[in-house]
Design a protein around this motif. Structure first.
Motif, short mmCIF file in Angstrom:
data_model
loop_
_atom_site.label_atom_id
_atom_site.label_comp_id
_atom_site.label_asym_id
_atom_site.label_seq_id
_atom_site.Cartn_x
_atom_site.Cartn_y
_atom_site.Cartn_z
N LEU A 124 0.56 -1.42 0.24
CA LEU A 124 0.02 0.16 -0.40
C LEU A 124 1.35 1.58 0.10
CD1 LEU A 124 -3.04 -0.73 2.27
CD2 LEU A 124 -2.68 -0.72 0.06
N ARG A 125 1.88 1.51 -0.41
CA ARG A 125 2.83 2.22 -0.93
C ARG A 125 2.02 3.41 -2.03
NH1 ARG A 125 8.02 2.57 1.86
NH2 ARG A 125 8.67 -0.05 2.91
N ARG A 126 1.82 3.89 -2.93
CA ARG A 126 1.05 4.29 -4.09
C ARG A 126 0.90 5.37 -3.72
NH1 ARG A 126 -1.97 4.20 -7.93
NH2 ARG A 126 -1.57 4.60 -10.10
N ASP A 127 -0.61 5.35 -3.26
CA ASP A 127 -0.72 5.81 -2.25
C ASP A 127 -1.02 6.76 -0.89
OD1 ASP A 127 -2.65 8.58 -2.09
OD2 ASP A 127 -4.43 7.45 -3.33
N PRO A 128 -0.52 6.38 0.00
CA PRO A 128 -0.54 6.63 1.42
C PRO A 128 -1.69 6.86 2.04
CG PRO A 128 1.32 6.49 1.00
CD PRO A 128 1.29 6.62 -0.16
N ALA A 129 -1.48 8.67 1.09
CA ALA A 129 -2.52 9.61 1.97
C ALA A 129 -4.13 9.06 1.26
CB ALA A 129 -2.31 10.83 1.54
N GLY A 130 -3.86 8.60 0.35
CA GLY A 130 -5.52 7.76 -0.03
C GLY A 130 -6.12 6.52 1.14
N THR A 131 -4.91 5.62 1.21
CA THR A 131 -5.45 5.40 2.62
C THR A 131 -6.15 5.65 3.28
OG1 THR A 131 -4.40 3.72 0.91
CG2 THR A 131 -4.54 2.76 3.92
N ALA A 132 -4.70 6.68 4.45
CA ALA A 132 -5.74 7.11 5.27
C ALA A 132 -6.77 7.90 5.62
CB ALA A 132 -4.43 8.31 5.61
N GLU A 133 -6.73 8.67 4.13
CA GLU A 133 -8.67 9.52 4.09
C GLU A 133 -9.42 8.05 4.09
OE1 GLU A 133 -11.19 12.21 3.52
OE2 GLU A 133 -9.05 12.77 4.20
N VAL A 134 -9.40 7.44 3.54
CA VAL A 134 -10.43 5.84 3.95
C VAL A 134 -10.91 5.89 4.65
CG1 VAL A 134 -11.24 3.62 2.78
CG2 VAL A 134 -9.86 5.62 1.16
N VAL A 135 -9.19 5.59 5.51
CA VAL A 135 -9.56 5.39 7.42
C VAL A 135 -10.06 6.48 8.09
CG1 VAL A 135 -8.86 5.13 9.19
CG2 VAL A 135 -7.60 3.75 7.02
N ARG A 136 -9.64 7.27 7.84
CA ARG A 136 -10.53 8.53 8.64
C ARG A 136 -11.92 8.95 8.38
NH1 ARG A 136 -12.46 13.04 7.90
NH2 ARG A 136 -12.78 13.06 5.74
N GLY A 137 -12.30 8.71 7.33
CA GLY A 137 -14.20 8.64 6.75
C GLY A 137 -14.68 7.58 7.31
N TRP A 138 -13.85 6.09 7.33
CA TRP A 138 -14.69 5.37 7.94
C TRP A 138 -15.22 5.39 9.26
CZ3 TRP A 138 -13.62 1.24 11.79
CH2 TRP A 138 -13.86 0.78 11.24
N LEU A 139 -13.73 6.16 10.17
CA LEU A 139 -14.23 7.02 11.59
C LEU A 139 -15.18 7.20 11.43
CD1 LEU A 139 -10.19 6.12 12.62
CD2 LEU A 139 -12.32 4.13 13.25
N ALA A 140 -15.33 8.52 10.15
CA ALA A 140 -15.89 9.67 10.82
C ALA A 140 -17.32 9.36 10.09
CB ALA A 140 -15.59 10.45 9.97
N ALA A 141 -17.48 8.37 9.74
CA ALA A 141 -18.94 8.36 9.33
C ALA A 141 -19.67 7.45 10.82
CB ALA A 141 -19.01 7.13 8.17
N ARG A 142 -18.08 7.26 11.22
CA ARG A 142 -19.62 5.57 12.93
C ARG A 142 -19.74 6.93 13.67
NH1 ARG A 142 -18.21 3.22 9.02
NH2 ARG A 142 -18.81 1.49 8.38
N GLY A 143 -19.14 8.14 13.94
CA GLY A 143 -19.22 9.23 14.68
C GLY A 143 -18.38 9.56 15.70
N TRP A 144 -17.23 8.04 14.79
CA TRP A 144 -16.04 7.75 16.26
C TRP A 144 -14.81 9.50 15.72
CZ3 TRP A 144 -15.70 2.01 15.10
CH2 TRP A 144 -16.47 1.18 15.15
#
Length: 204
Positions: free
Chosen positions: A182-202
């Motif tokens: 997962l080295r090609r776009d770490p920032a994109g991967t991080a945004e997926v995680v941040r968005g998933w946590l935010a969607a759950r109100g976490w």
């Protein structure tokens, strides 16, 4: 304020790199590394930065065998035992944390899944989950994802370890052009995680 420390476990000292949550009652995401890797992997660092930037806490955990300088992973039972001890100590140190989300990349994701119920996690973040050994799809580890908790899987579409299927409570995001690291776009991967946590109100 970020700080490094060691936590004694029955398998030797584990190392933590901890950024506490910015607010009382905040989420803490605890992440483990891959089998031969460390917590400086680009995806783990990017996720840490994105989640901390959103106000949650993050603990990056180095397993005892890596602290001791070994690259060959310890047996699964030893990894799970050390991880559970680390989570218990983190809970003791951060009693004000509102919830705990566990995860990691590759082997670390498997450890998080296997122990999620034991450590009282609210959810799981699995980066580059190794569905099967390369070229051995019959040796599926999909069952480890069945924690009964909200689970995010982020895998590359070129990962030789395979890509799990989505299921009840399991969201799978496939990153185009990415391999197991997962080295090609770490920032994109991080945004997926941040968005998933935010969607759950976490996130604060």
């Amino acid at each position: 304020m970020r700080h490094d420390d060691e936590i004694d476990t029955p398998r030797g000292p584990a190392r933590i790199r901890l950024d506490p949550p910015s607010v009382a009652g905040g989420t803490v995401l605890v992440l483990g590394h891959g089998a031969g890797g460390d917590v400086d992997a680009p995806d783990l660092v990017a996720v840490r930065d994105a989640v901390c930037g959103a106000g949650a806490g993050v603990a990056l955990v180095t397993q005892p065998y890596r602290v001791a300088g070994r690259r060959a992973p310890a047996p699964a039972g030893h990894l799970d035992e050390a991880w559970a001890v680390v989570l218990a100590e983190l809970r003791r140190r951060l009693p004000e944390a509102g919830r705990w989300v566990v995860g990691g990349r590759s082997s670390g994701a498997r450890v998080a899944c296997r122990t999620a119920d034991v450590v009282g996690a609210a959810g799981v973040v699995a980066l580059a989950f190794p569905l099967h050994p390369p070229g051995r799809p019959e040796r599926s580890r999909a069952g480890e994802l069945g924690t009964g908790l909200p689970t995010l899987v982020v895998n590359g579409d070129r990962d030789p370890f395979g890509v799990p299927d989505a299921g009840p409570g399991i969201e799978v995001v496939v990153r185009p052009g990415e391999r197991h690291d997962l080295r090609r776009d770490p920032a994109g991967t991080a945004e997926v995680v941040r968005g998933w946590l935010a969607a759950r109100g976490w996130l604060p």
